[in-house]
Write a protein that holds these residues in place. Structure first.
Motif, mmCIF file in Angstrom:
data_model
loop_
_atom_site.group_PDB
_atom_site.id
_atom_site.type_symbol
_atom_site.label_atom_id
_atom_site.label_comp_id
_atom_site.label_asym_id
_atom_site.label_seq_id
_atom_site.Cartn_x
_atom_site.Cartn_y
_atom_site.Cartn_z
ATOM 1 N N HIS A 281 0.878 -1.127 0.025
ATOM 2 C CA HIS A 281 0.004 -0.060 0.072
ATOM 3 C C HIS A 281 0.932 1.153 -0.118
ATOM 4 O O HIS A 281 0.362 2.463 0.367
ATOM 5 N N ASN A 426 -1.171 1.541 7.417
ATOM 6 C CA ASN A 426 -2.396 1.433 7.825
ATOM 7 C C ASN A 426 -2.879 0.102 7.998
ATOM 8 O O ASN A 426 -2.875 -0.763 7.061
ATOM 9 N N ASN A 428 -5.503 -1.580 8.573
ATOM 10 C CA ASN A 428 -6.897 -1.773 8.098
ATOM 11 C C ASN A 428 -6.880 -1.685 6.502
ATOM 12 O O ASN A 428 -8.032 -2.063 6.114
ATOM 13 N N ALA A 429 -5.716 -1.317 5.971
ATOM 14 C CA ALA A 429 -5.830 -1.419 4.475
ATOM 15 C C ALA A 429 -6.420 -2.637 3.920
ATOM 16 O O ALA A 429 -6.288 -3.718 4.320
ATOM 17 N N PRO A 430 -7.277 -2.307 2.596
ATOM 18 C CA PRO A 430 -7.506 -1.298 1.841
ATOM 19 C C PRO A 430 -8.400 -0.161 2.581
ATOM 20 O O PRO A 430 -8.845 0.917 2.034
ATOM 21 N N ALA A 431 -8.999 -0.799 3.774
ATOM 22 C CA ALA A 431 -10.114 0.291 4.310
ATOM 23 C C ALA A 431 -9.228 1.356 4.986
ATOM 24 O O ALA A 431 -8.216 1.348 5.197
ATOM 25 N N GLU A 432 -10.192 2.624 5.215
ATOM 26 C CA GLU A 432 -9.619 3.812 5.813
ATOM 27 C C GLU A 432 -9.439 3.548 7.093
ATOM 28 O O GLU A 432 -9.934 2.419 7.959
ATOM 29 N N ASP A 433 -8.445 4.134 7.800
ATOM 30 C CA ASP A 433 -7.918 4.146 9.036
ATOM 31 C C ASP A 433 -8.274 5.426 10.089
ATOM 32 O O ASP A 433 -7.683 6.545 9.400
ATOM 33 N N PRO A 434 -9.229 5.423 10.783
ATOM 34 C CA PRO A 434 -9.622 6.735 11.177
ATOM 35 C C PRO A 434 -8.390 7.395 12.211
ATOM 36 O O PRO A 434 -8.753 8.671 12.412
ATOM 37 N N ARG A 437 -4.481 10.263 8.991
ATOM 38 C CA ARG A 437 -4.923 11.090 8.077
ATOM 39 C C ARG A 437 -3.850 11.688 7.041
ATOM 40 O O ARG A 437 -2.832 12.011 7.593
ATOM 41 N N GLU A 439 -3.096 14.007 3.289
ATOM 42 C CA GLU A 439 -3.289 14.935 2.834
ATOM 43 C C GLU A 439 -2.279 15.524 1.762
ATOM 44 O O GLU A 439 -0.976 15.638 1.958
#
Length: 462
Positions: A281, A426, A428-434, A437, A439
Protein backbone atom coordinates in the motif's frame (compact mmCIF):
# COMPACT_ATOMS: atom_id res chain seq x y z
CA UNK A 1 12.27 -17.17 41.73
CA UNK A 2 11.85 -13.41 42.00
CA UNK A 3 10.60 -11.59 38.93
CA UNK A 4 11.04 -8.00 37.88
CA UNK A 5 8.39 -5.32 37.56
CA UNK A 6 6.88 -4.22 34.23
CA UNK A 7 9.68 -1.69 33.72
CA UNK A 8 12.57 -4.12 33.89
CA UNK A 9 15.43 -1.63 33.82
CA UNK A 10 16.41 0.09 37.07
CA UNK A 11 18.52 3.25 37.13
CA UNK A 12 21.75 3.70 39.09
CA UNK A 13 20.15 6.21 41.53
CA UNK A 14 17.47 3.62 42.30
CA UNK A 15 20.21 1.09 43.06
CA UNK A 16 21.68 3.48 45.61
CA UNK A 17 18.23 3.76 47.24
CA UNK A 18 17.93 -0.01 47.37
CA UNK A 19 15.30 -0.39 44.66
CA UNK A 20 16.80 -3.33 42.82
CA UNK A 21 14.41 -5.84 41.18
CA UNK A 22 16.74 -8.82 41.03
CA UNK A 23 15.97 -12.05 39.18
CA UNK A 24 17.31 -15.06 41.09
CA UNK A 25 18.01 -18.37 39.33
CA UNK A 26 19.42 -21.67 40.51
CA UNK A 27 22.44 -22.69 38.45
CA UNK A 28 25.27 -25.19 38.57
CA UNK A 29 28.59 -24.18 40.14
CA UNK A 30 31.41 -24.85 37.68
CA UNK A 31 33.90 -25.40 40.50
CA UNK A 32 32.18 -27.91 42.83
CA UNK A 33 29.30 -28.92 40.50
CA UNK A 34 26.66 -28.24 43.17
CA UNK A 35 23.71 -25.88 42.99
CA UNK A 36 24.46 -22.19 43.42
CA UNK A 37 22.54 -19.01 42.73
CA UNK A 38 22.79 -16.57 39.82
CA UNK A 39 21.37 -13.08 40.24
CA UNK A 40 20.46 -10.97 37.22
CA UNK A 41 19.80 -7.23 37.30
CA UNK A 42 18.91 -4.98 34.35
CA UNK A 43 20.52 -1.60 34.95
CA UNK A 44 19.92 1.63 33.03
CA UNK A 45 23.14 3.67 33.23
CA UNK A 46 22.38 7.38 32.73
CA UNK A 47 23.67 8.83 29.44
CA UNK A 48 25.04 5.42 28.42
CA UNK A 49 22.78 2.41 27.83
CA UNK A 50 21.12 -0.57 29.47
CA UNK A 51 23.32 -3.45 30.65
CA UNK A 52 22.70 -6.82 32.28
CA UNK A 53 24.65 -7.36 35.51
CA UNK A 54 24.98 -11.02 36.50
CA UNK A 55 26.43 -12.38 39.74
CA UNK A 56 26.96 -16.00 40.80
CA UNK A 57 27.62 -17.29 44.32
CA UNK A 58 27.97 -20.88 45.51
CA UNK A 59 27.07 -21.50 49.20
CA UNK A 60 28.94 -24.82 49.16
CA UNK A 61 32.46 -23.88 48.01
CA UNK A 62 32.20 -20.09 48.31
CA UNK A 63 33.10 -19.42 44.68
CA UNK A 64 31.86 -16.09 43.34
CA UNK A 65 31.79 -14.52 39.92
CA UNK A 66 30.23 -11.38 38.44
CA UNK A 67 30.19 -9.76 35.02
CA UNK A 68 28.39 -7.31 32.78
CA UNK A 69 26.71 -8.43 29.59
CA UNK A 70 25.27 -6.20 26.89
CA UNK A 71 23.51 -6.67 23.60
CA UNK A 72 25.36 -3.81 21.90
CA UNK A 73 27.33 -4.50 18.73
CA UNK A 74 30.92 -3.39 18.36
CA UNK A 75 30.83 0.36 17.77
CA UNK A 76 32.17 2.02 14.65
CA UNK A 77 35.07 3.55 16.64
CA UNK A 78 36.93 2.85 19.83
CA UNK A 79 36.55 5.06 22.89
CA UNK A 80 38.92 6.44 25.54
CA UNK A 81 37.89 8.09 28.81
CA UNK A 82 40.21 9.96 31.17
CA UNK A 83 39.23 11.14 34.66
CA UNK A 84 41.30 13.18 37.11
CA UNK A 85 40.22 12.16 40.61
CA UNK A 86 40.15 15.28 42.80
CA UNK A 87 37.78 14.40 45.66
CA UNK A 88 36.36 11.33 47.49
CA UNK A 89 33.07 11.83 45.59
CA UNK A 90 34.89 10.97 42.34
CA UNK A 91 35.57 7.48 43.72
CA UNK A 92 31.83 6.74 43.38
CA UNK A 93 31.64 7.57 39.67
CA UNK A 94 30.21 4.76 37.54
CA UNK A 95 32.56 2.57 35.47
CA UNK A 96 31.40 0.04 32.86
CA UNK A 97 34.12 -2.11 31.32
CA UNK A 98 33.52 -4.36 28.34
CA UNK A 99 35.51 -7.55 27.81
CA UNK A 100 37.95 -5.58 25.61
CA UNK A 101 38.61 -2.61 27.90
CA UNK A 102 42.03 -1.88 29.42
CA UNK A 103 42.85 0.40 32.39
CA UNK A 104 45.73 2.74 33.12
CA UNK A 105 46.82 4.77 36.15
CA UNK A 106 49.81 6.76 34.81
CA UNK A 107 50.95 8.08 38.23
CA UNK A 108 52.05 4.57 39.28
CA UNK A 109 52.79 3.32 35.73
CA UNK A 110 50.04 0.73 36.12
CA UNK A 111 48.32 -0.82 33.11
CA UNK A 112 45.69 -3.56 33.42
CA UNK A 113 44.96 -5.37 30.13
CA UNK A 114 41.51 -6.47 29.01
CA UNK A 115 40.13 -9.08 31.39
CA UNK A 116 37.94 -10.88 28.87
CA UNK A 117 34.75 -10.24 30.86
CA UNK A 118 32.56 -7.22 31.42
CA UNK A 119 32.36 -5.38 34.74
CA UNK A 120 29.99 -2.84 36.28
CA UNK A 121 31.67 -1.02 39.15
CA UNK A 122 32.93 2.37 40.40
CA UNK A 123 36.31 4.10 40.39
CA UNK A 124 36.86 2.88 43.94
CA UNK A 125 35.80 -0.62 42.91
CA UNK A 126 38.45 -0.60 40.18
CA UNK A 127 41.16 0.25 42.72
CA UNK A 128 39.91 -2.38 45.17
CA UNK A 129 39.92 -5.08 42.48
CA UNK A 130 43.41 -4.21 41.24
CA UNK A 131 44.81 -4.17 44.79
CA UNK A 132 43.16 -7.51 45.56
CA UNK A 133 44.51 -9.08 42.36
CA UNK A 134 48.04 -7.89 43.23
CA UNK A 135 47.79 -9.34 46.76
CA UNK A 136 46.55 -12.67 45.38
CA UNK A 137 49.41 -12.69 42.89
CA UNK A 138 52.00 -12.11 45.62
CA UNK A 139 50.56 -14.78 47.91
CA UNK A 140 50.13 -17.34 45.15
CA UNK A 141 53.62 -17.04 43.63
CA UNK A 142 56.26 -17.97 46.16
CA UNK A 143 58.98 -17.73 43.52
CA UNK A 144 58.81 -13.91 43.39
CA UNK A 145 62.07 -12.40 44.65
CA UNK A 146 62.19 -9.89 47.48
CA UNK A 147 62.84 -6.91 45.23
CA UNK A 148 59.75 -7.48 43.05
CA UNK A 149 57.64 -8.28 46.10
CA UNK A 150 58.66 -4.95 47.63
CA UNK A 151 57.71 -3.10 44.42
CA UNK A 152 54.32 -4.79 44.25
CA UNK A 153 53.67 -4.04 47.92
CA UNK A 154 54.59 -0.41 47.34
CA UNK A 155 52.11 -0.29 44.46
CA UNK A 156 49.35 -1.74 46.65
CA UNK A 157 50.14 0.85 49.35
CA UNK A 158 49.79 3.69 46.82
CA UNK A 159 46.44 2.33 45.62
CA UNK A 160 45.22 2.13 49.22
CA UNK A 161 46.32 5.75 49.77
CA UNK A 162 44.37 6.81 46.67
CA UNK A 163 41.29 5.08 48.06
CA UNK A 164 41.72 6.74 51.47
CA UNK A 165 42.42 10.26 50.18
CA UNK A 166 40.21 10.18 47.08
CA UNK A 167 42.52 12.30 44.96
CA UNK A 168 45.90 12.53 43.26
CA UNK A 169 45.61 10.18 40.29
CA UNK A 170 44.15 9.75 36.80
CA UNK A 171 42.09 6.79 35.62
CA UNK A 172 42.14 6.05 31.87
CA UNK A 173 39.77 3.54 30.26
CA UNK A 174 40.44 2.53 26.66
CA UNK A 175 38.14 0.21 24.74
CA UNK A 176 38.65 -0.53 21.02
CA UNK A 177 35.12 -2.01 20.91
CA UNK A 178 33.66 1.35 22.02
CA UNK A 179 31.29 -0.25 24.56
CA UNK A 180 32.82 0.93 27.85
CA UNK A 181 31.84 3.94 29.93
CA UNK A 182 33.37 6.17 32.61
CA UNK A 183 31.26 8.92 34.16
CA UNK A 184 33.15 12.09 33.16
CA UNK A 185 30.08 14.36 33.26
CA UNK A 186 29.02 16.87 35.91
CA UNK A 187 25.60 16.98 37.57
CA UNK A 188 24.16 18.98 34.66
CA UNK A 189 25.18 16.40 32.10
CA UNK A 190 28.01 18.51 30.66
CA UNK A 191 31.56 17.31 30.19
CA UNK A 192 33.39 17.84 33.49
CA UNK A 193 36.51 20.04 33.45
CA UNK A 194 38.56 17.17 34.93
CA UNK A 195 37.17 14.60 32.49
CA UNK A 196 37.85 13.81 28.86
CA UNK A 197 36.26 11.50 26.31
CA UNK A 198 37.37 10.86 22.74
CA UNK A 199 36.65 8.35 20.00
CA UNK A 200 39.36 6.95 17.74
CA UNK A 201 39.79 4.83 14.67
CA UNK A 202 40.86 1.30 15.39
CA UNK A 203 44.07 -0.08 13.96
CA UNK A 204 43.99 -3.29 11.96
CA UNK A 205 45.58 -5.14 14.90
CA UNK A 206 42.73 -3.99 17.12
CA UNK A 207 40.21 -5.29 14.60
CA UNK A 208 41.99 -8.64 14.56
CA UNK A 209 41.86 -8.83 18.38
CA UNK A 210 38.12 -8.03 18.26
CA UNK A 211 37.53 -10.76 15.71
CA UNK A 212 36.17 -8.45 13.00
CA UNK A 213 39.22 -8.90 10.76
CA UNK A 214 40.61 -12.39 10.25
CA UNK A 215 43.27 -12.10 7.55
CA UNK A 216 46.00 -9.67 8.56
CA UNK A 217 47.60 -9.90 5.15
CA UNK A 218 44.44 -9.40 3.07
CA UNK A 219 45.04 -7.33 -0.04
CA UNK A 220 42.82 -4.80 -1.71
CA UNK A 221 42.69 -6.95 -4.82
CA UNK A 222 41.44 -9.98 -2.92
CA UNK A 223 38.76 -7.92 -1.20
CA UNK A 224 37.59 -6.41 -4.46
CA UNK A 225 37.46 -9.82 -6.10
CA UNK A 226 35.37 -11.30 -3.30
CA UNK A 227 33.08 -8.27 -3.30
CA UNK A 228 32.36 -8.43 -7.02
CA UNK A 229 31.98 -12.20 -7.25
CA UNK A 230 28.26 -12.36 -6.28
CA UNK A 231 27.25 -9.93 -9.06
CA UNK A 232 27.56 -12.31 -12.02
CA UNK A 233 29.65 -15.06 -13.50
CA UNK A 234 31.16 -12.65 -16.08
CA UNK A 235 30.14 -14.59 -19.18
CA UNK A 236 27.64 -14.53 -22.04
CA UNK A 237 24.93 -17.21 -21.96
CA UNK A 238 23.77 -19.13 -25.10
CA UNK A 239 20.90 -16.67 -25.65
CA UNK A 240 23.34 -13.79 -25.90
CA UNK A 241 22.62 -12.10 -22.57
CA UNK A 242 25.60 -10.32 -21.08
CA UNK A 243 26.61 -10.53 -17.39
CA UNK A 244 25.36 -6.99 -16.91
CA UNK A 245 21.86 -7.82 -18.14
CA UNK A 246 21.84 -10.93 -15.93
CA UNK A 247 22.61 -8.73 -12.93
CA UNK A 248 19.85 -6.36 -13.91
CA UNK A 249 17.32 -9.18 -14.18
CA UNK A 250 18.37 -10.65 -10.83
CA UNK A 251 17.99 -7.24 -9.25
CA UNK A 252 14.49 -6.96 -10.70
CA UNK A 253 13.70 -10.25 -8.93
CA UNK A 254 14.40 -8.54 -5.58
CA UNK A 255 17.84 -10.09 -5.15
CA UNK A 256 20.69 -8.21 -3.49
CA UNK A 257 22.97 -6.14 -5.68
CA UNK A 258 26.52 -5.78 -4.35
CA UNK A 259 28.65 -2.81 -5.41
CA UNK A 260 32.31 -2.51 -4.30
CA UNK A 261 33.12 0.85 -2.70
CA UNK A 262 35.66 2.35 -0.30
CA UNK A 263 34.88 2.54 3.39
CA UNK A 264 34.32 6.19 4.42
CA UNK A 265 35.90 5.45 7.81
CA UNK A 266 39.14 3.60 7.04
CA UNK A 267 39.37 3.87 3.21
CA UNK A 268 39.66 0.11 2.67
CA UNK A 269 37.41 -1.80 0.27
CA UNK A 270 33.90 -2.71 1.36
CA UNK A 271 30.62 -3.22 -0.41
CA UNK A 272 27.24 -1.56 -0.67
CA UNK A 273 24.33 -4.00 -0.62
CA UNK A 274 21.25 -2.69 -2.40
CA UNK A 275 17.91 -4.43 -2.19
CA UNK A 276 14.62 -3.33 -3.72
CA UNK A 277 11.51 -4.25 -1.74
CA UNK A 278 7.84 -3.41 -1.96
CA UNK A 279 6.07 -1.83 1.02
CA UNK A 280 2.39 -2.86 0.80
CA UNK A 281 0.00 0.00 0.00
CA UNK A 282 2.99 2.31 -0.57
CA UNK A 283 5.65 1.81 -3.25
CA UNK A 284 8.99 0.19 -4.02
CA UNK A 285 11.92 1.36 -1.91
CA UNK A 286 15.66 0.74 -2.01
CA UNK A 287 17.38 -0.52 1.13
CA UNK A 288 21.07 0.39 1.01
CA UNK A 289 23.49 -1.03 3.57
CA UNK A 290 27.28 -0.74 3.83
CA UNK A 291 29.58 -2.88 5.97
CA UNK A 292 33.37 -2.73 6.29
CA UNK A 293 35.07 -6.00 7.27
CA UNK A 294 38.23 -4.13 8.28
CA UNK A 295 37.05 -1.49 10.79
CA UNK A 296 33.47 -2.62 11.40
CA UNK A 297 31.89 0.61 10.11
CA UNK A 298 28.21 0.20 9.22
CA UNK A 299 25.60 2.45 7.66
CA UNK A 300 22.12 2.03 6.18
CA UNK A 301 19.61 4.23 4.41
CA UNK A 302 16.35 4.09 2.52
CA UNK A 303 15.72 5.62 -0.91
CA UNK A 304 12.50 5.77 -2.94
CA UNK A 305 12.41 3.72 -6.13
CA UNK A 306 10.67 5.15 -9.18
CA UNK A 307 9.52 8.55 -10.30
CA UNK A 308 9.13 11.72 -8.26
CA UNK A 309 5.57 12.21 -6.96
CA UNK A 310 3.63 15.11 -8.47
CA UNK A 311 2.44 16.32 -5.06
CA UNK A 312 3.75 16.53 -1.53
CA UNK A 313 2.17 14.46 1.25
CA UNK A 314 1.43 15.15 4.88
CA UNK A 315 0.66 12.11 7.07
CA UNK A 316 -0.69 12.50 10.61
CA UNK A 317 -1.07 9.49 12.91
CA UNK A 318 -2.99 9.80 16.17
CA UNK A 319 -1.35 7.25 18.50
CA UNK A 320 -3.87 5.81 20.97
CA UNK A 321 -2.19 2.69 22.36
CA UNK A 322 1.06 0.74 22.32
CA UNK A 323 -0.09 -1.33 19.34
CA UNK A 324 0.39 1.79 17.24
CA UNK A 325 4.09 1.74 18.17
CA UNK A 326 4.60 -1.33 15.95
CA UNK A 327 3.29 0.29 12.75
CA UNK A 328 5.81 0.29 9.91
CA UNK A 329 7.14 3.72 9.01
CA UNK A 330 9.23 5.06 6.14
CA UNK A 331 10.78 8.49 6.65
CA UNK A 332 12.63 9.93 3.67
CA UNK A 333 15.45 12.44 4.11
CA UNK A 334 13.16 15.19 2.76
CA UNK A 335 10.48 14.63 5.42
CA UNK A 336 9.84 16.84 8.44
CA UNK A 337 8.93 14.98 11.65
CA UNK A 338 6.68 16.64 14.24
CA UNK A 339 5.21 15.49 17.58
CA UNK A 340 3.30 18.56 18.83
CA UNK A 341 2.55 17.21 22.32
CA UNK A 342 6.28 16.81 23.03
CA UNK A 343 7.38 19.96 21.22
CA UNK A 344 9.50 17.86 18.84
CA UNK A 345 10.20 19.23 15.36
CA UNK A 346 12.91 17.64 13.22
CA UNK A 347 13.69 19.41 9.96
CA UNK A 348 14.31 17.53 6.68
CA UNK A 349 17.68 15.77 6.66
CA UNK A 350 17.64 15.08 10.41
CA UNK A 351 18.14 11.34 11.11
CA UNK A 352 18.49 10.75 7.36
CA UNK A 353 16.15 8.24 5.73
CA UNK A 354 14.68 5.44 7.85
CA UNK A 355 12.64 2.27 7.38
CA UNK A 356 11.55 1.47 10.91
CA UNK A 357 8.48 1.61 13.19
CA UNK A 358 6.70 4.43 15.03
CA UNK A 359 8.51 3.46 18.22
CA UNK A 360 11.81 3.11 16.36
CA UNK A 361 11.72 6.61 14.85
CA UNK A 362 10.97 8.19 18.24
CA UNK A 363 13.80 6.26 19.88
CA UNK A 364 16.19 7.25 17.10
CA UNK A 365 15.23 10.90 17.57
CA UNK A 366 15.59 10.65 21.34
CA UNK A 367 19.01 8.94 21.11
CA UNK A 368 20.31 11.44 18.55
CA UNK A 369 19.22 14.40 20.67
CA UNK A 370 20.65 12.80 23.81
CA UNK A 371 24.06 12.35 22.16
CA UNK A 372 23.94 15.97 20.99
CA UNK A 373 23.04 17.16 24.49
CA UNK A 374 26.05 15.52 26.13
CA UNK A 375 28.61 17.80 24.52
CA UNK A 376 26.68 20.99 23.71
CA UNK A 377 28.28 24.03 25.32
CA UNK A 378 28.17 27.72 24.39
CA UNK A 379 30.20 30.82 25.26
CA UNK A 380 27.36 33.12 24.19
CA UNK A 381 25.38 32.70 27.42
CA UNK A 382 25.99 33.23 31.12
CA UNK A 383 26.43 30.09 33.28
CA UNK A 384 22.95 30.50 34.80
CA UNK A 385 21.42 30.79 31.32
CA UNK A 386 23.28 27.67 30.19
CA UNK A 387 21.97 25.82 33.27
CA UNK A 388 18.41 26.86 32.44
CA UNK A 389 18.83 25.66 28.86
CA UNK A 390 20.23 22.35 30.07
CA UNK A 391 17.30 21.90 32.45
CA UNK A 392 14.77 22.62 29.70
CA UNK A 393 16.56 20.20 27.38
CA UNK A 394 16.54 17.44 30.02
CA UNK A 395 12.83 18.07 30.64
CA UNK A 396 12.27 17.76 26.89
CA UNK A 397 14.12 14.41 26.78
CA UNK A 398 12.05 13.21 29.75
CA UNK A 399 8.90 14.01 27.76
CA UNK A 400 10.09 11.72 24.97
CA UNK A 401 10.91 9.02 27.53
CA UNK A 402 7.39 9.34 28.96
CA UNK A 403 5.91 8.90 25.48
CA UNK A 404 7.96 5.76 24.91
CA UNK A 405 7.32 4.24 28.35
CA UNK A 406 3.64 5.13 28.70
CA UNK A 407 1.24 2.19 28.94
CA UNK A 408 -1.53 4.35 27.42
CA UNK A 409 0.18 6.77 25.03
CA UNK A 410 -1.81 9.43 23.19
CA UNK A 411 -0.10 11.85 20.85
CA UNK A 412 0.16 12.86 17.19
CA UNK A 413 3.07 11.93 14.91
CA UNK A 414 3.25 13.95 11.69
CA UNK A 415 5.42 13.36 8.61
CA UNK A 416 5.40 16.23 6.10
CA UNK A 417 7.25 15.19 2.94
CA UNK A 418 7.20 17.53 -0.10
CA UNK A 419 8.33 14.61 -2.30
CA UNK A 420 5.62 12.29 -0.97
CA UNK A 421 8.10 9.48 -0.26
CA UNK A 422 7.21 8.88 3.39
CA UNK A 423 4.72 6.37 4.76
CA UNK A 424 2.98 5.19 7.94
CA UNK A 425 1.33 1.77 7.88
CA UNK A 426 -2.44 1.42 7.82
CA UNK A 427 -3.23 -1.96 9.43
CA UNK A 428 -6.83 -1.76 8.11
CA UNK A 429 -5.81 -1.29 4.46
CA UNK A 430 -7.41 -1.11 2.00
CA UNK A 431 -10.10 0.23 4.37
CA UNK A 432 -9.59 3.68 5.86
CA UNK A 433 -7.92 4.13 9.23
CA UNK A 434 -9.68 6.66 11.50
CA UNK A 435 -6.36 7.33 13.27
CA UNK A 436 -4.51 8.12 10.05
CA UNK A 437 -5.00 11.35 8.12
CA UNK A 438 -3.30 11.78 4.72
CA UNK A 439 -3.27 15.07 2.86
CA UNK A 440 -1.73 15.60 -0.58
CA UNK A 441 -0.79 19.15 -1.51
CA UNK A 442 0.74 21.12 -4.37
CA UNK A 443 4.37 22.06 -3.88
CA UNK A 444 5.25 25.73 -3.94
CA UNK A 445 7.82 27.16 -6.33
CA UNK A 446 10.19 27.58 -3.38
CA UNK A 447 9.85 23.89 -2.48
CA UNK A 448 10.56 22.83 -6.07
CA UNK A 449 13.62 25.06 -6.20
CA UNK A 450 14.95 23.70 -2.90
CA UNK A 451 14.40 20.12 -4.09
CA UNK A 452 15.95 20.78 -7.51
CA UNK A 453 12.70 20.06 -9.35
CA UNK A 454 11.85 21.89 -12.59
CA UNK A 455 8.09 21.88 -13.30
CA UNK A 456 7.08 20.61 -16.78
CA UNK A 457 5.76 24.06 -17.74
CA UNK A 458 9.24 25.55 -17.30
CA UNK A 459 10.79 22.78 -19.38
CA UNK A 460 8.37 23.50 -22.25
CA UNK A 461 9.01 27.23 -21.99
CA UNK A 462 12.77 26.78 -22.14
Amino acid sequence: MTTTTENQFVSVPELVQGENPVVQLESLCLRCEKQGETRLLLVNIPRFREVLVSSFECPHCGWRNSEVQEAAEISERGVQYELKVTSPADLQRTVVLSAYASLRIPEVELEAPASGRGRFTTVEGVLVQIAEDLRNYMSGHGSIDAENTSKLQELVTKLERYMAEGRGFHLIVEDPAGNSYLDVLDTDGKLWRFGRMKRFRRTHDMNVSLGIATDENATVGDANESATAPLSSQHVDPEGHSAESEAQRSFAKREVLRIPTECPSCGKPGENRIHETFVPHFQDILLIAFTCDYCGFKSSEVKPSGHCAEKGRKIALHVRNRNDFSRDLVKSDTARLVIPQAGLELEPGTLGSKFTTVEGIIRDARDALSELHRFVQSDDYRPDEIDQQQQRFRAFLHQLDDLLDSSAPEFDLILDDPLGNSFIQNPNAPAEDPQLRIEDYERTAEMNEALGIVPPTEICTN
